[in-house]
Design a protein around this motif. Sequence first.
Motif, PDB file in Angstrom:
ATOM      1  N   PRO A 176       0.770  -1.248   0.000  1.00 15.32           N
ATOM      2  CA  PRO A 176       0.000   0.000   0.000  1.00 15.32           C
ATOM      3  C   PRO A 176       0.799   1.296   0.000  1.00 15.32           C
ATOM      4  N   MET A 177       2.112   1.245   0.083  1.00 18.69           N
ATOM      5  CA  MET A 177       2.876   2.487   0.150  1.00 18.69           C
ATOM      6  C   MET A 177       3.094   3.068  -1.246  1.00 18.69           C
ATOM      7  N   ALA A 178       3.166   4.402  -1.301  1.00 23.80           N
ATOM      8  CA  ALA A 178       3.400   5.073  -2.580  1.00 23.80           C
ATOM      9  C   ALA A 178       4.876   5.124  -2.938  1.00 23.80           C
ATOM     10  N   ALA A 179       5.748   4.974  -1.944  1.00 19.39           N
ATOM     11  CA  ALA A 179       7.185   5.015  -2.168  1.00 19.39           C
ATOM     12  C   ALA A 179       7.882   4.398  -0.967  1.00 19.39           C
ATOM     13  N   TRP A 180       9.152   4.078  -1.130  1.00 18.08           N
ATOM     14  CA  TRP A 180       9.944   3.567  -0.012  1.00 18.08           C
ATOM     15  C   TRP A 180      10.053   4.661   1.053  1.00 18.08           C
ATOM     16  N   PRO A 181       9.952   4.325   2.336  1.00 16.50           N
ATOM     17  CA  PRO A 181       9.984   5.357   3.374  1.00 16.50           C
ATOM     18  C   PRO A 181      11.359   6.025   3.465  1.00 16.50           C
ATOM     19  N   PRO A 182      11.396   7.283   3.875  1.00 13.68           N
ATOM     20  CA  PRO A 182      12.667   8.014   3.977  1.00 13.68           C
ATOM     21  C   PRO A 182      13.439   7.627   5.242  1.00 13.68           C
ATOM     22  N   VAL A 183      13.838   6.401   5.319  1.00 11.43           N
ATOM     23  CA  VAL A 183      14.557   5.846   6.468  1.00 11.43           C
ATOM     24  C   VAL A 183      15.866   5.253   5.961  1.00 11.43           C
ATOM     25  N   ASP A 184      16.944   5.475   6.695  1.00 14.23           N
ATOM     26  CA  ASP A 184      18.230   4.878   6.352  1.00 14.23           C
ATOM     27  C   ASP A 184      18.058   3.367   6.210  1.00 14.23           C
ATOM     28  N   THR A 185      18.398   2.828   5.033  1.00 14.49           N
ATOM     29  CA  THR A 185      18.140   1.422   4.722  1.00 14.49           C
ATOM     30  C   THR A 185      19.427   0.732   4.290  1.00 14.49           C
ATOM     31  N   ARG A 186      19.664  -0.454   4.841  1.00 18.02           N
ATOM     32  CA  ARG A 186      20.785  -1.290   4.431  1.00 18.02           C
ATOM     33  C   ARG A 186      20.239  -2.635   3.959  1.00 18.02           C
ATOM     34  N   PHE A 187      20.972  -3.251   3.054  1.00 17.43           N
ATOM     35  CA  PHE A 187      20.590  -4.562   2.542  1.00 17.43           C
ATOM     36  C   PHE A 187      21.749  -5.520   2.779  1.00 17.43           C
ATOM     37  N   LEU A 188      21.452  -6.656   3.416  1.00 22.82           N
ATOM     38  CA  LEU A 188      22.461  -7.664   3.691  1.00 22.82           C
ATOM     39  C   LEU A 188      22.008  -8.996   3.095  1.00 22.82           C
ATOM     40  N   LEU A 189      22.765  -9.505   2.141  1.00 18.46           N
ATOM     41  CA  LEU A 189      22.426 -10.805   1.554  1.00 18.46           C
ATOM     42  C   LEU A 189      23.405 -11.870   2.033  1.00 18.46           C
ATOM     43  N   CYS A 190      23.036 -13.132   1.779  1.00 20.05           N
ATOM     44  CA  CYS A 190      23.849 -14.274   2.193  1.00 20.05           C
ATOM     45  C   CYS A 190      24.308 -15.016   0.944  1.00 20.05           C
ATOM     46  N   ARG A 191      25.597 -15.238   0.825  1.00 19.27           N
ATOM     47  CA  ARG A 191      26.166 -15.738  -0.431  1.00 19.27           C
ATOM     48  C   ARG A 191      25.741 -17.158  -0.773  1.00 19.27           C
ATOM     49  N   GLN A 192      25.398 -17.964   0.230  1.00 20.36           N
ATOM     50  CA  GLN A 192      24.968 -19.338  -0.046  1.00 20.36           C
ATOM     51  C   GLN A 192      23.453 -19.511   0.048  1.00 20.36           C
ATOM     52  N   ASP A 193      22.730 -18.415   0.021  1.00 22.64           N
ATOM     53  CA  ASP A 193      21.266 -18.462   0.081  1.00 22.64           C
ATOM     54  C   ASP A 193      20.735 -19.180  -1.153  1.00 22.64           C
ATOM     55  N   ARG A 194      19.990 -20.262  -0.951  1.00 24.08           N
ATOM     56  CA  ARG A 194      19.420 -21.008  -2.076  1.00 24.08           C
ATOM     57  C   ARG A 194      18.053 -20.464  -2.478  1.00 24.08           C
ATOM     58  N   LEU A 195      17.325 -19.906  -1.531  1.00 26.38           N
ATOM     59  CA  LEU A 195      15.999 -19.371  -1.858  1.00 26.38           C
ATOM     60  C   LEU A 195      16.123 -18.098  -2.687  1.00 26.38           C
ATOM     61  N   PHE A 196      16.971 -17.174  -2.241  1.00 20.87           N
ATOM     62  CA  PHE A 196      17.227 -15.920  -2.957  1.00 20.87           C
ATOM     63  C   PHE A 196      18.727 -15.858  -3.280  1.00 20.87           C
ATOM     64  N   GLU A 217      28.640 -14.675   4.532  1.00 16.72           N
ATOM     65  CA  GLU A 217      28.499 -16.089   4.231  1.00 16.72           C
ATOM     66  C   GLU A 217      27.214 -16.623   4.883  1.00 16.72           C
ATOM     67  N   GLY A 218      26.745 -17.768   4.376  1.00 13.70           N
ATOM     68  CA  GLY A 218      25.600 -18.412   5.006  1.00 13.70           C
ATOM     69  C   GLY A 218      24.430 -18.577   4.077  1.00 13.70           C
ATOM     70  N   GLY A 219      23.463 -19.382   4.545  1.00 12.22           N
ATOM     71  CA  GLY A 219      22.239 -19.623   3.820  1.00 12.22           C
ATOM     72  C   GLY A 219      21.155 -18.630   4.196  1.00 12.22           C
ATOM     73  N   HIS A 220      19.909 -19.009   3.983  1.00 13.68           N
ATOM     74  CA  HIS A 220      18.795 -18.067   4.118  1.00 13.68           C
ATOM     75  C   HIS A 220      18.500 -17.677   5.565  1.00 13.68           C
ATOM     76  N   PHE A 221      18.986 -18.437   6.528  1.00 11.01           N
ATOM     77  CA  PHE A 221      18.713 -18.148   7.934  1.00 11.01           C
ATOM     78  C   PHE A 221      20.011 -17.894   8.708  1.00 11.01           C
TER      79      PHE A 221
END
Length: 243
Positions: A176-196, A217-221
């Motif tokens: 329902p949001m019109a845009a991403w909120p104006p909040v400092d945002t970081r993204f951390l992914l996992c290199r062995q994640d099989r789902l994403f 490093e690590g999987g999805h959890f």
Amino acid sequence: MTTTFVLIPGAACDSWHWHLLAAELRARGHAVVSVDLPCEDDAAGLEEYADAVAAAVAGRGRLTLVAHSFAGFTAPLVCARVPVDLLVLLAAMVPLPGEEPKEWWAATKHPDAQVRRAGRAAQRAGDGTGAEGVPEAAVPGSAADPFFQDLPPDLAAEAAIRWRRQSETPAARPWPMAAWPPVDTRFLLCRQDRLFPAPFLRTVAMERLGLVPDEMEGGHFPMLSRPVELADRLEGYSTTTAG
């Protein structure tokens, strides 16, 4: 002021799936709120999920939201309800305005339909994991497991047993949001994640947020497989934001 880390679970999960990370953060002197969402309630959608998080943190300050997986749809809504200092997307989905979560997979060109089917099978298996006739993808720690392949067998089995029923309601309603909120945002992914998989999430983070994700490093959890390293990352983010 002590940081309050607000841990928001992904689909079919609850506060237990955060318990190792929560203990590590508390041992370092941080406040932790690990939220249980009404995921089994067919009347509850993303707005109700966000309301549950906002109610859980009422009266607290210096909030760092940590949103895992499907919680990427919920956490930005929380930012519209309470003051948030930092939003950390952990192996998370990133929505666009008006997008239904069930449409996200095709819209982002998720690369592996077999992995998607494996994920659904694993969640449906619940406490039947390992039983005769259950697909290999639903056996925690198996070669096809998209969630818990990097956990010790006992922990992987318990993590799978802890799956909750996930209602389809929030997946069928537009974000329902019109845009991403104006909040400092970081993204951390996992290199062995099989789902994403990591290349997929690098593209999603850049195309939808303009962010180059951090990686571990690590999987999805990773909250179960690498709680100490994840706590280090979150502390670093929080300190940088406070500075």
